[in-house]
Design a protein around this motif. Structure first.
Motif, PDB file in Angstrom:
ATOM      1  N   ASP A  73       0.881  -0.955  -0.094  1.00 48.87           N
ATOM      2  CA  ASP A  73       0.043   0.021  -0.111  1.00 48.87           C
ATOM      3  C   ASP A  73       0.954   1.122  -0.045  1.00 48.87           C
ATOM      4  N   ALA A  74       0.597   2.157  -0.828  1.00 45.40           N
ATOM      5  CA  ALA A  74       1.459   3.564  -0.940  1.00 45.40           C
ATOM      6  C   ALA A  74       1.442   4.131   0.168  1.00 45.40           C
ATOM      7  N   GLU A  75       0.399   4.096   0.861  1.00 47.96           N
ATOM      8  CA  GLU A  75       0.362   5.041   2.126  1.00 47.96           C
ATOM      9  C   GLU A  75       1.073   4.476   3.262  1.00 47.96           C
ATOM     10  N   ASP A  76       1.078   3.112   3.149  1.00 44.73           N
ATOM     11  CA  ASP A  76       2.004   2.180   4.135  1.00 44.73           C
ATOM     12  C   ASP A  76       3.402   2.493   3.812  1.00 44.73           C
ATOM     13  N   LEU A  77       3.812   2.537   2.656  1.00 42.75           N
ATOM     14  CA  LEU A  77       5.170   3.014   2.202  1.00 42.75           C
ATOM     15  C   LEU A  77       5.668   4.481   2.654  1.00 42.75           C
ATOM     16  N   LEU A  78       4.563   5.187   2.333  1.00 41.98           N
ATOM     17  CA  LEU A  78       4.607   6.510   2.873  1.00 41.98           C
ATOM     18  C   LEU A  78       5.014   6.880   4.387  1.00 41.98           C
ATOM     19  N   LEU A  79       4.099   5.911   5.133  1.00 44.46           N
ATOM     20  CA  LEU A  79       4.408   5.955   6.384  1.00 44.46           C
ATOM     21  C   LEU A  79       5.691   5.498   7.080  1.00 44.46           C
ATOM     22  N   GLU A  80       6.224   4.479   6.174  1.00 43.71           N
ATOM     23  CA  GLU A  80       7.828   3.920   6.379  1.00 43.71           C
ATOM     24  C   GLU A  80       8.734   5.002   6.366  1.00 43.71           C
ATOM     25  N   THR A  81       8.406   5.886   5.216  1.00 40.52           N
ATOM     26  CA  THR A  81       9.316   6.945   4.783  1.00 40.52           C
ATOM     27  C   THR A  81       9.252   8.238   5.966  1.00 40.52           C
ATOM     28  N   LEU A  82       7.906   8.401   6.467  1.00 40.82           N
ATOM     29  CA  LEU A  82       8.010   9.560   7.537  1.00 40.82           C
ATOM     30  C   LEU A  82       8.484   9.023   8.855  1.00 40.82           C
ATOM     31  N   ALA A  83       8.501   7.698   9.051  1.00 44.43           N
ATOM     32  CA  ALA A  83       9.438   7.215  10.252  1.00 44.43           C
ATOM     33  C   ALA A  83      10.680   7.565  10.093  1.00 44.43           C
ATOM     34  N   VAL A  84      11.486   7.841   9.284  1.00 47.94           N
ATOM     35  CA  VAL A  84      12.853   7.794   8.954  1.00 47.94           C
ATOM     36  C   VAL A  84      12.925   9.684   9.001  1.00 47.94           C
ATOM     37  N   PRO A  85      13.490  10.066  10.181  1.00 49.68           N
ATOM     38  CA  PRO A  85      13.619  11.444  10.013  1.00 49.68           C
ATOM     39  C   PRO A  85      14.181  12.263   8.758  1.00 49.68           C
ATOM     40  N   GLU A  86      15.016  11.689   8.179  1.00 55.65           N
ATOM     41  CA  GLU A  86      15.689  12.442   7.160  1.00 55.65           C
ATOM     42  C   GLU A  86      14.655  12.243   5.854  1.00 55.65           C
ATOM     43  N   GLY A  87      13.980  11.183   5.844  1.00 53.56           N
ATOM     44  CA  GLY A  87      12.975  11.068   4.942  1.00 53.56           C
ATOM     45  C   GLY A  87      11.509  12.184   5.079  1.00 53.56           C
ATOM     46  N   LYS A  88      11.382  12.127   6.266  1.00 50.44           N
ATOM     47  CA  LYS A  88      10.144  13.046   6.687  1.00 50.44           C
ATOM     48  C   LYS A  88      10.546  14.287   6.442  1.00 50.44           C
ATOM     49  N   ARG A  89      11.897  15.034   6.568  1.00 48.87           N
ATOM     50  CA  ARG A  89      12.369  16.188   6.680  1.00 48.87           C
ATOM     51  C   ARG A  89      12.209  16.550   5.044  1.00 48.87           C
ATOM     52  N   TRP A  90      12.666  15.629   4.191  1.00 49.32           N
ATOM     53  CA  TRP A  90      12.640  15.641   2.873  1.00 49.32           C
ATOM     54  C   TRP A  90      11.392  16.026   2.193  1.00 49.32           C
ATOM     55  N   LEU A  91      10.362  15.060   2.539  1.00 47.53           N
ATOM     56  CA  LEU A  91       9.210  15.318   2.179  1.00 47.53           C
ATOM     57  C   LEU A  91       8.409  16.479   2.413  1.00 47.53           C
ATOM     58  N   LEU A  92       8.598  16.780   3.741  1.00 48.60           N
ATOM     59  CA  LEU A  92       8.171  18.036   4.258  1.00 48.60           C
ATOM     60  C   LEU A  92       8.696  19.315   3.478  1.00 48.60           C
ATOM     61  N   ASP A  93       9.936  19.286   3.133  1.00 44.03           N
ATOM     62  CA  ASP A  93      10.728  20.386   2.264  1.00 44.03           C
ATOM     63  C   ASP A  93      10.203  20.529   0.890  1.00 44.03           C
ATOM     64  N   GLN A  94       9.734  19.435   0.454  1.00 46.27           N
ATOM     65  CA  GLN A  94       9.183  19.557  -0.977  1.00 46.27           C
ATOM     66  C   GLN A  94       7.787  20.186  -0.671  1.00 46.27           C
ATOM     67  N   VAL A  95       6.959  19.660   0.021  1.00 40.87           N
ATOM     68  CA  VAL A  95       5.480  19.909   0.054  1.00 40.87           C
ATOM     69  C   VAL A  95       5.107  21.380   0.748  1.00 40.87           C
ATOM     70  N   LEU A  96       6.171  21.873   1.804  1.00 46.17           N
ATOM     71  CA  LEU A  96       5.698  22.854   2.353  1.00 46.17           C
ATOM     72  C   LEU A  96       6.596  23.991   2.091  1.00 46.17           C
ATOM     73  N   ARG A  97       6.934  23.973   0.629  1.00 44.20           N
ATOM     74  CA  ARG A  97       7.820  25.249   0.248  1.00 44.20           C
ATOM     75  C   ARG A  97       7.090  26.584   0.320  1.00 44.20           C
ATOM     76  N   GLU A  98       7.957  27.611   0.938  1.00 44.59           N
ATOM     77  CA  GLU A  98       7.235  28.978   1.023  1.00 44.59           C
ATOM     78  C   GLU A  98       6.433  29.523  -0.274  1.00 44.59           C
ATOM     79  N   ARG A  99       7.084  29.196  -1.288  1.00 45.74           N
ATOM     80  CA  ARG A  99       6.874  29.902  -2.660  1.00 45.74           C
ATOM     81  C   ARG A  99       5.506  29.275  -2.738  1.00 45.74           C
ATOM     82  N   GLN A 100       5.237  27.937  -2.598  1.00 46.85           N
ATOM     83  CA  GLN A 100       3.979  27.272  -3.017  1.00 46.85           C
ATOM     84  C   GLN A 100       2.793  27.407  -1.734  1.00 46.85           C
TER      85      GLN A 100
END
Length: 185
Positions: A73-100
């Motif tokens: 399940d893609a969401e389960d894979l996303l949860l695995e990524t969010l459990a890794v601090p570097e992965g979560k940080r990278w994802l949030l950097d992509q989604v929460l860009r100030e310009r967006q």
């Protein structure tokens, strides 16, 4: 005796061979966010009956499993990524860009995501976030928005897992999506 898990390997070398492993995504909040007003912009002809889509998805997954297909399940894979601090940080950097998303949401959204559990973060990364979900905010966009306006768009096309990547032999290609509604995927 080693207890280390054997890493999964992914490989595709045939379009017509036996399917052994597949990534799927069950319908959820992102489809409930579809309205007659936003459906076309999100690349849907109309809204979908989410409850029925969930039942059909579950039946489809069951058929795959009955045929010995490993279903990820893609969401389960996303949860695995969010459990890794570097992965979560990278994802949030992509989604929460100030310009967006604006200066306020980039900062406050990051603070919220850092404190929230991974399931909540994943729900909003895929399902989007309305002004009402935020609770409070600041800035011109926030002030001019209605409670149900999306401040973080939903990803209803996330259902179509085959589109965002191509698996060729032992590698993966992340496909750049043409339509703006699909780029965040």
């Amino acid at each position: 005796m080693s207890t280390a898990a054997t890493p999964r390997t992914f490989s595709v070398d045939s379009e017509v061979g036996k399917l052994r492993r597949v990534i799927v995504h069950r319908p959820g909040l992102e489809q409930r966010r579809l309205t007659p007003e936003n459906a076309a912009g999100l690349l849907f002809d109309d809204v979908i009956w989410v409850r029925k889509a969930k039942v059909e998805h579950a039946a489809f997954v069951q058929v795959l499993r009955e045929r010995d297909v490993e279903v990820l399940d893609a969401e389960d894979l996303l949860l695995e990524t969010l459990a890794v601090p570097e992965g979560k940080r990278w994802l949030l950097d992509q989604v929460l860009r100030e310009r967006q998303v604006g200066q306020y949401l980039a900062r406050s959204g990051r603070e919220w995501a850092d404190a929230a559990n991974d399931r909540e973060v994943s729900n909003f990364l895929i399902g989007g976030m309305t002004k009402d979900d935020l609770g409070d905010g600041a800035g011109l966009f926030y002030g001019a928005s209605d409670p149900l306006d999306m401040v973080l768009p939903p990803l209803p096309n996330f259902l179509f897992q085959r589109d965002c990547s191509s698996w060729v032999y032992d590698g993966v290609i992340l496909n750049p999506m043409t339509k703006a509604a699909r780029r965040p995927e």
